[in-house]
Design a protein around this motif. Sequence first.
Motif, PDB file in Angstrom:
ATOM      1  N   GLY A  64      43.119  36.699  35.189  1.00 50.03           N
ATOM      2  CA  GLY A  64      42.902  38.084  34.769  1.00 50.03           C
ATOM      3  C   GLY A  64      43.835  39.042  35.472  1.00 50.03           C
ATOM      4  N   ALA A  65      45.035  38.552  35.814  1.00 49.41           N
ATOM      5  CA  ALA A  65      45.964  39.365  36.600  1.00 49.41           C
ATOM      6  C   ALA A  65      47.298  39.547  35.892  1.00 49.41           C
ATOM      7  CB  ALA A  65      46.190  38.713  37.965  1.00 49.41           C
ATOM      8  N   GLU A  66      47.290  39.541  34.581  1.00 52.99           N
ATOM      9  CA  GLU A  66      48.527  39.765  33.832  1.00 52.99           C
ATOM     10  C   GLU A  66      49.035  41.188  34.058  1.00 52.99           C
ATOM     11  OE1 GLU A  66      49.019  37.408  29.800  1.00 52.99           O
ATOM     12  OE2 GLU A  66      47.066  38.403  29.861  1.00 52.99           O
ATOM     13  N   GLY A  67      50.343  41.320  34.070  1.00 48.42           N
ATOM     14  CA  GLY A  67      50.921  42.650  34.143  1.00 48.42           C
ATOM     15  C   GLY A  67      51.061  43.213  35.539  1.00 48.42           C
ATOM     16  N   VAL A 123      32.313  38.683  31.484  1.00 45.78           N
ATOM     17  CA  VAL A 123      32.768  38.823  32.862  1.00 45.78           C
ATOM     18  C   VAL A 123      34.185  39.394  32.897  1.00 45.78           C
ATOM     19  CG1 VAL A 123      33.347  37.553  34.977  1.00 45.78           C
ATOM     20  CG2 VAL A 123      31.254  37.020  33.740  1.00 45.78           C
ATOM     21  N   SER A 124      34.996  39.034  31.909  1.00 43.28           N
ATOM     22  CA  SER A 124      36.354  39.584  31.847  1.00 43.28           C
ATOM     23  C   SER A 124      36.321  41.097  31.727  1.00 43.28           C
ATOM     24  CB  SER A 124      37.119  38.979  30.657  1.00 43.28           C
ATOM     25  OG  SER A 124      37.302  37.600  30.821  1.00 43.28           O
ATOM     26  N   GLN A 125      35.411  41.636  30.909  1.00 40.50           N
ATOM     27  CA  GLN A 125      35.294  43.084  30.759  1.00 40.50           C
ATOM     28  C   GLN A 125      34.823  43.738  32.052  1.00 40.50           C
ATOM     29  OE1 GLN A 125      32.800  42.574  27.157  1.00 40.50           O
ATOM     30  NE2 GLN A 125      34.086  44.138  26.219  1.00 40.50           N
ATOM     31  N   VAL A 126      33.905  43.076  32.747  1.00 41.02           N
ATOM     32  CA  VAL A 126      33.436  43.602  34.029  1.00 41.02           C
ATOM     33  C   VAL A 126      34.592  43.642  35.026  1.00 41.02           C
ATOM     34  CG1 VAL A 126      31.847  43.269  35.956  1.00 41.02           C
ATOM     35  CG2 VAL A 126      31.095  42.768  33.624  1.00 41.02           C
ATOM     36  N   ALA A 127      35.405  42.570  35.041  1.00 35.56           N
ATOM     37  CA  ALA A 127      36.532  42.513  35.970  1.00 35.56           C
ATOM     38  C   ALA A 127      37.539  43.630  35.698  1.00 35.56           C
ATOM     39  CB  ALA A 127      37.214  41.149  35.870  1.00 35.56           C
ATOM     40  N   VAL A 128      37.850  43.850  34.418  1.00 31.87           N
ATOM     41  CA  VAL A 128      38.799  44.911  34.062  1.00 31.87           C
ATOM     42  C   VAL A 128      38.258  46.272  34.498  1.00 31.87           C
ATOM     43  CG1 VAL A 128      39.841  46.156  32.132  1.00 31.87           C
ATOM     44  CG2 VAL A 128      39.842  43.649  32.158  1.00 31.87           C
ATOM     45  N   ALA A 129      36.964  46.520  34.225  1.00 33.02           N
ATOM     46  CA  ALA A 129      36.367  47.809  34.583  1.00 33.02           C
ATOM     47  C   ALA A 129      36.308  48.004  36.096  1.00 33.02           C
ATOM     48  CB  ALA A 129      34.957  47.903  34.000  1.00 33.02           C
ATOM     49  N   THR A 130      36.245  46.902  36.826  1.00 29.82           N
ATOM     50  CA  THR A 130      36.131  46.960  38.285  1.00 29.82           C
ATOM     51  C   THR A 130      37.491  47.022  38.962  1.00 29.82           C
ATOM     52  OG1 THR A 130      34.102  45.646  38.075  1.00 29.82           O
ATOM     53  CG2 THR A 130      35.013  45.837  40.271  1.00 29.82           C
ATOM     54  N   GLY A 131      38.546  46.622  38.241  1.00 31.87           N
ATOM     55  CA  GLY A 131      39.889  46.685  38.801  1.00 31.87           C
ATOM     56  C   GLY A 131      40.322  45.453  39.551  1.00 31.87           C
ATOM     57  N   VAL A 132      39.694  44.298  39.248  1.00 29.16           N
ATOM     58  CA  VAL A 132      40.086  43.047  39.882  1.00 29.16           C
ATOM     59  C   VAL A 132      40.224  41.984  38.797  1.00 29.16           C
ATOM     60  CG1 VAL A 132      38.952  43.566  42.069  1.00 29.16           C
ATOM     61  CG2 VAL A 132      37.684  42.337  40.295  1.00 29.16           C
TER      62      VAL A 132
END
Length: 319
Positions: A131-134, A228-237
């Motif tokens: 989940g760390a693209e870009g 969980v991917s959406q939670v990670a994006v919203a959390t910034g990790v």
Amino acid sequence: MADLVISERSEACDPQTASAALRSVFGESVVTAEPGPMRYVQASLVDDGISVTRITSSGTAVRATTPASPDLVVVLVRSGEVQLRRGADQVRLESGGIGVLPMGEAAELRWDEVGLDLFAFPLSAIARLLGAEGRAVRVHAPSLVPQNEVLAEYWRRLASGLTFPMLGEPELFERDLLRGQLVDALAAATIETFGISDVSEDDTTADQATVRRALEFMAAHIGEPISVSQVAVATGVSVRGLQLVFNRELEMSPVLQLRRLRLNGAREALRSPAPGTTVGATGKRFGYSNLGRFSAHYRSEFGEAPSVTLQQALDPAAR
């Protein structure tokens, strides 16, 4: 052979020719050996998401070294044994053993007679699953060997689906969805089996703030089918970073924490029901589209069916 999969095969009886073959797949790699007879056979299949290289070799103190692998490489020993070294860390892998060559670090393999399969994942594939693209990613492997045998066996079973008969079957690998799913599954298993993480997310100083942001997002979207991917994006990790933080702070995964929040919310709603409250509607309100799954999770968490909780609330005499 499918056009999307490149096939390469090389044979050598000296270290120089073997080095050239290995470099064609793994960049700045060098093969050396003590004087004497040597045999080296290499076959590779290269896809845009993975390369799989099978090596069969014999000789005296044969060494394959790489100064800094651009890929994350997993070694599977088919026969014989190999010494895997990274700096001061060294392990011996026997038949069936697996180990990892960390990305961007010098590593060495040593053998006398061995059969190896090498699975190489590019940084882009690992970063996407983390989940760390870009953004800049520094991949870290805390150990050369799997975290436990359960994960190791799971990895081996997935890897068997990418052996040469299947990888070279045009009917399967001309199909992007099948090929991509197989490669992604093995890459994800590699991340979990070896505890791969982004170094930037190993710092624990921001853990509590990260958990707080994640829990706030979960609570705000508790009735939605968030991932969980959406939670990670919203959390910034990254997804992996979120998992690490939750395990450190709460000793549970984000998935289980989200489920617990939903079930606790549902329990409160069933204990204080509004007129017309039903178990099915309550489950949907808290993110469950399947009543059977909701009932099973609820019973596992609270030791009773949601219908029992609702009935007791409606009829206190039933308690």
